[in-house]
Design a protein around this motif. Structure first.
Motif, PDB file in Angstrom:
ATOM      1  N   TYR A   1       0.851  -1.187   0.000  1.00  0.00           N
ATOM      2  CA  TYR A   1       0.000   0.000   0.000  1.00  0.00           C
ATOM      3  C   TYR A   1       0.885   1.235   0.000  1.00  0.00           C
ATOM      4  CZ  TYR A   1       0.941   0.263   5.073  1.00  0.00           C
ATOM      5  OH  TYR A   1       1.555   0.348   6.303  1.00  0.00           O
ATOM      6  N   LEU A   2       0.299   2.349  -0.388  1.00  0.00           N
ATOM      7  CA  LEU A   2       0.993   3.630  -0.337  1.00  0.00           C
ATOM      8  C   LEU A   2       0.564   4.380   0.914  1.00  0.00           C
ATOM      9  CD1 LEU A   2       0.805   4.922  -4.032  1.00  0.00           C
ATOM     10  CD2 LEU A   2       2.703   3.754  -2.878  1.00  0.00           C
ATOM     11  N   SER A   3       1.543   5.005   1.558  1.00  0.00           N
ATOM     12  CA  SER A   3       1.284   5.854   2.713  1.00  0.00           C
ATOM     13  C   SER A   3       1.648   7.289   2.347  1.00  0.00           C
ATOM     14  CB  SER A   3       2.114   5.379   3.908  1.00  0.00           C
ATOM     15  OG  SER A   3       1.965   6.262   5.006  1.00  0.00           O
ATOM     16  N   PHE A   4       0.734   8.214   2.603  1.00  0.00           N
ATOM     17  CA  PHE A   4       0.943   9.636   2.331  1.00  0.00           C
ATOM     18  C   PHE A   4       1.141  10.357   3.667  1.00  0.00           C
ATOM     19  CE2 PHE A   4      -1.419   7.807  -1.112  1.00  0.00           C
ATOM     20  CZ  PHE A   4      -0.920   8.410  -2.249  1.00  0.00           C
ATOM     21  N   ASN A   5       2.008  11.354   3.696  1.00  0.00           N
ATOM     22  CA  ASN A   5       2.295  12.020   4.962  1.00  0.00           C
ATOM     23  C   ASN A   5       1.286  13.110   5.318  1.00  0.00           C
ATOM     24  OD1 ASN A   5       3.369  13.770   2.956  1.00  0.00           O
ATOM     25  ND2 ASN A   5       4.813  14.662   4.407  1.00  0.00           N
ATOM     26  N   ASN A   6       0.275  13.276   4.485  1.00  0.00           N
ATOM     27  CA  ASN A   6      -0.875  14.122   4.816  1.00  0.00           C
ATOM     28  C   ASN A   6      -2.148  13.425   4.347  1.00  0.00           C
ATOM     29  OD1 ASN A   6      -0.108  16.831   6.023  1.00  0.00           O
ATOM     30  ND2 ASN A   6       1.264  16.786   4.271  1.00  0.00           N
ATOM     31  N   ALA A   7      -3.230  13.678   5.020  1.00  0.00           N
ATOM     32  CA  ALA A   7      -4.508  13.120   4.579  1.00  0.00           C
ATOM     33  C   ALA A   7      -4.907  13.747   3.243  1.00  0.00           C
ATOM     34  CB  ALA A   7      -5.578  13.364   5.628  1.00  0.00           C
ATOM     35  N   GLU A   8      -5.291  12.914   2.313  1.00  0.00           N
ATOM     36  CA  GLU A   8      -5.634  13.373   0.969  1.00  0.00           C
ATOM     37  C   GLU A   8      -7.125  13.168   0.687  1.00  0.00           C
ATOM     38  OE1 GLU A   8      -3.504  14.950  -0.732  1.00  0.00           O
ATOM     39  OE2 GLU A   8      -1.570  14.316   0.081  1.00  0.00           O
ATOM     40  N   LYS A   9      -7.654  14.045  -0.124  1.00  0.00           N
ATOM     41  CA  LYS A   9      -9.004  13.889  -0.672  1.00  0.00           C
ATOM     42  C   LYS A   9      -8.883  14.330  -2.120  1.00  0.00           C
ATOM     43  CE  LYS A   9     -13.512  13.229   0.257  1.00  0.00           C
ATOM     44  NZ  LYS A   9     -14.073  12.053   0.960  1.00  0.00           N
ATOM     45  N   SER A  10      -8.464  13.418  -2.975  1.00  0.00           N
ATOM     46  CA  SER A  10      -8.045  13.824  -4.322  1.00  0.00           C
ATOM     47  C   SER A  10      -8.623  12.907  -5.387  1.00  0.00           C
ATOM     48  CB  SER A  10      -6.510  13.806  -4.409  1.00  0.00           C
ATOM     49  OG  SER A  10      -6.078  14.291  -5.658  1.00  0.00           O
ATOM     50  N   ALA A  11      -8.913  13.510  -6.526  1.00  0.00           N
ATOM     51  CA  ALA A  11      -9.384  12.784  -7.701  1.00  0.00           C
ATOM     52  C   ALA A  11      -8.279  12.772  -8.748  1.00  0.00           C
ATOM     53  CB  ALA A  11     -10.636  13.441  -8.262  1.00  0.00           C
ATOM     54  N   ARG A  12      -8.018  11.618  -9.318  1.00  0.00           N
ATOM     55  CA  ARG A  12      -7.024  11.507 -10.382  1.00  0.00           C
ATOM     56  C   ARG A  12      -7.546  12.158 -11.660  1.00  0.00           C
ATOM     57  NH1 ARG A  12      -7.321   5.198 -12.324  1.00  0.00           N
ATOM     58  NH2 ARG A  12      -5.834   5.965 -13.886  1.00  0.00           N
ATOM     59  N   ILE A  13      -6.620  12.697 -12.460  1.00  0.00           N
ATOM     60  CA  ILE A  13      -6.960  13.208 -13.788  1.00  0.00           C
ATOM     61  C   ILE A  13      -6.801  12.049 -14.758  1.00  0.00           C
ATOM     62  CG2 ILE A  13      -6.473  14.940 -15.545  1.00  0.00           C
ATOM     63  CD1 ILE A  13      -4.951  16.520 -13.384  1.00  0.00           C
ATOM     64  N   LEU A  14      -7.836  11.732 -15.492  1.00  0.00           N
ATOM     65  CA  LEU A  14      -7.794  10.569 -16.368  1.00  0.00           C
ATOM     66  C   LEU A  14      -6.954  10.833 -17.614  1.00  0.00           C
ATOM     67  CD1 LEU A  14     -11.446   9.220 -16.213  1.00  0.00           C
ATOM     68  CD2 LEU A  14      -9.442   8.450 -14.940  1.00  0.00           C
ATOM     69  N   LEU A  15      -6.201   9.825 -18.011  1.00  0.00           N
ATOM     70  CA  LEU A  15      -5.442   9.848 -19.259  1.00  0.00           C
ATOM     71  C   LEU A  15      -6.247   9.186 -20.358  1.00  0.00           C
ATOM     72  CD1 LEU A  15      -2.010   8.804 -17.782  1.00  0.00           C
ATOM     73  CD2 LEU A  15      -2.295  10.785 -19.260  1.00  0.00           C
ATOM     74  N   LEU A  16      -6.107   9.693 -21.572  1.00  0.00           N
ATOM     75  CA  LEU A  16      -6.708   9.050 -22.729  1.00  0.00           C
ATOM     76  C   LEU A  16      -5.795   7.930 -23.215  1.00  0.00           C
ATOM     77  CD1 LEU A  16      -7.923  12.235 -24.614  1.00  0.00           C
ATOM     78  CD2 LEU A  16      -9.285  10.680 -23.218  1.00  0.00           C
ATOM     79  N   PRO A  17      -6.329   6.936 -23.937  1.00  0.00           N
ATOM     80  CA  PRO A  17      -5.485   5.841 -24.436  1.00  0.00           C
ATOM     81  C   PRO A  17      -4.294   6.314 -25.267  1.00  0.00           C
ATOM     82  CG  PRO A  17      -7.802   5.272 -24.669  1.00  0.00           C
ATOM     83  CD  PRO A  17      -7.761   6.705 -24.232  1.00  0.00           C
ATOM     84  N   SER A  18      -4.434   7.461 -25.927  1.00  0.00           N
ATOM     85  CA  SER A  18      -3.338   7.981 -26.756  1.00  0.00           C
ATOM     86  C   SER A  18      -2.271   8.709 -25.945  1.00  0.00           C
ATOM     87  CB  SER A  18      -3.904   8.927 -27.818  1.00  0.00           C
ATOM     88  OG  SER A  18      -4.633   9.980 -27.207  1.00  0.00           O
ATOM     89  N   GLY A  19      -2.516   8.939 -24.655  1.00  0.00           N
ATOM     90  CA  GLY A  19      -1.484   9.530 -23.802  1.00  0.00           C
ATOM     91  C   GLY A  19      -1.787  10.880 -23.199  1.00  0.00           C
ATOM     92  N   PRO A  20      -2.415  11.825 -23.935  1.00  0.00           N
ATOM     93  CA  PRO A  20      -2.749  13.119 -23.320  1.00  0.00           C
ATOM     94  C   PRO A  20      -3.765  12.984 -22.183  1.00  0.00           C
ATOM     95  CG  PRO A  20      -2.738  13.306 -25.700  1.00  0.00           C
ATOM     96  CD  PRO A  20      -2.653  11.833 -25.385  1.00  0.00           C
ATOM     97  N   LEU A  21      -3.864  14.040 -21.397  1.00  0.00           N
ATOM     98  CA  LEU A  21      -4.813  14.083 -20.295  1.00  0.00           C
ATOM     99  C   LEU A  21      -6.195  14.497 -20.772  1.00  0.00           C
ATOM    100  CD1 LEU A  21      -2.596  16.007 -17.717  1.00  0.00           C
ATOM    101  CD2 LEU A  21      -3.289  13.614 -17.518  1.00  0.00           C
ATOM    102  N   SER A  22      -7.206  13.887 -20.179  1.00  0.00           N
ATOM    103  CA  SER A  22      -8.572  14.364 -20.407  1.00  0.00           C
ATOM    104  C   SER A  22      -8.868  15.434 -19.354  1.00  0.00           C
ATOM    105  CB  SER A  22      -9.569  13.210 -20.282  1.00  0.00           C
ATOM    106  OG  SER A  22      -9.743  12.856 -18.928  1.00  0.00           O
ATOM    107  N   ARG A  23     -10.064  15.961 -19.361  1.00  0.00           N
ATOM    108  CA  ARG A  23     -10.490  16.895 -18.316  1.00  0.00           C
ATOM    109  C   ARG A  23     -11.306  16.176 -17.245  1.00  0.00           C
ATOM    110  NH1 ARG A  23      -7.726  21.800 -18.424  1.00  0.00           N
ATOM    111  NH2 ARG A  23      -7.302  22.332 -20.617  1.00  0.00           N
TER     112      ARG A  23
END
Length: 291
Positions: free
Chosen positions: A159-181
């Protein structure tokens, strides 16, 4: 050529090619870095420069011209010069050339240092503007850390441990590599249990982490390794989406992939760094090996 630094806690090796960290071994022989087996991925800890991630259609625009540049740029496939090798520090340099100008129209110097101290490895980057105009760049880390660290354990024992509590959403990548919104809620608290299904949509990309330390831990043993990166605005976490790879990349970045709808000049690229004439940019991140 491969160079070695060693103290009573750690031994590291670094290659001239890419100024890439190739091994990071504890005093008891435990290896903390993936070995670059091309079955999974041919790199171990490449430096991403002058871009991080992929461009839309592999192209970008600068000063009225269009350039082709592969994902993560050219530093990771370039031969650096070893300019200093001491007992606990080794320094490399890559300067602009006529070849780099064909794909990146800026004159630069990129210096990378590895500093060994106790149970830590400090990775220092220095970008200098050697041009008569501002230059634009991104730079990032991509270390493939063994996961699990201990032989016989499984990826989902970790598992990953973060040194601060997080409330975060990942930014999705498209299959071709660039980021979506688009974003998907991913982190809630100080831990993230690992499994390969997390990475079916490629890397986890974050732009709002409060933490500056991310640690790979095990539910079954005490071995762990931390990536500490202060003041890095973006982080990526990745393992190949086919599953089964024995590593996890924890990647602090200054910059990120294009957004899918980006059509502007590099000066308008989201997350880009501008460096004025005669100026330099320096930053560092640290591996901390612990029980």
């Amino acid at each position: 050529m491969i160079h070695t630094l060693k103290n009573d806690k750690l031994t590291i090796t670094v290659a001239d090619h890419g100024a890439e960290l190739k091994s990071m071994t504890g005093a008891d022989g435990t290896e903390y870095l993936f070995d670059g087996n091309p079955k999974w991925w041919k790199y171990t800890s490449p430096v991403l420069f002058p871009i991080v991630g992929k461009l839309v259609n592999g192209k970008y625009r600068a000063e009225g011209k269009e350039y082709d540049l592969p994902g993560h740029g050219f530093a990771r496939t370039s031969d650096f010069e070893c300019v200093r090798e001491g007992k606990d520090e080794i320094d490399f340099r890559l300067n602009w050339s006529e070849e780099t100008l064909k794909v990146y129209p800026y004159k630069f110097s990129l210096e990378i240092s590895y500093i060994l101290k106790d149970n830590t490895v400090d990775v220092v980057w220095l970008v200098k503007n050697l041009d008569d105009k501002p230059i634009y760049f991104s730079i990032g880390a991509h270390p493939a850390l063994k996961c699990p660290i201990v032989e016989g354990e499984n990826f989902d024992d970790c598992y990953l441990s973060f040194n601060n509590a997080e409330k975060s959403a990942r930014i999705l990548l498209l299959p071709s590599g660039p980021l979506s919104r688009d974003r998907v809620p991913t982190l809630d608290g100080t831990t993230l249990n690992l499994n390969y299904e997390l990475f079916k949509g490629d890397a986890l990309v974050f732009d709002d982490l409060k933490s500056d330390e991310v640690t790979i831990c095990s539910k079954k043993s005490s071995k762990k390794i931390t990536v500490q990166a202060k003041d890095f605005p973006y982080w990526g976490i990745w393992t190949p989406d086919k599953g089964g790879a024995p590593f996890l990349c924890i990647e602090p970045w200054h910059g990120h992939a294009d957004f899918a709808n980006f059509t502007g000049d590099i000066t308008q690229k989201d997350g880009i760094n501008k460096l004025d004439v005669g100026k330099s940019f320096d930053t560092h991140y640290t591996f901390i090996v612990g029980e």
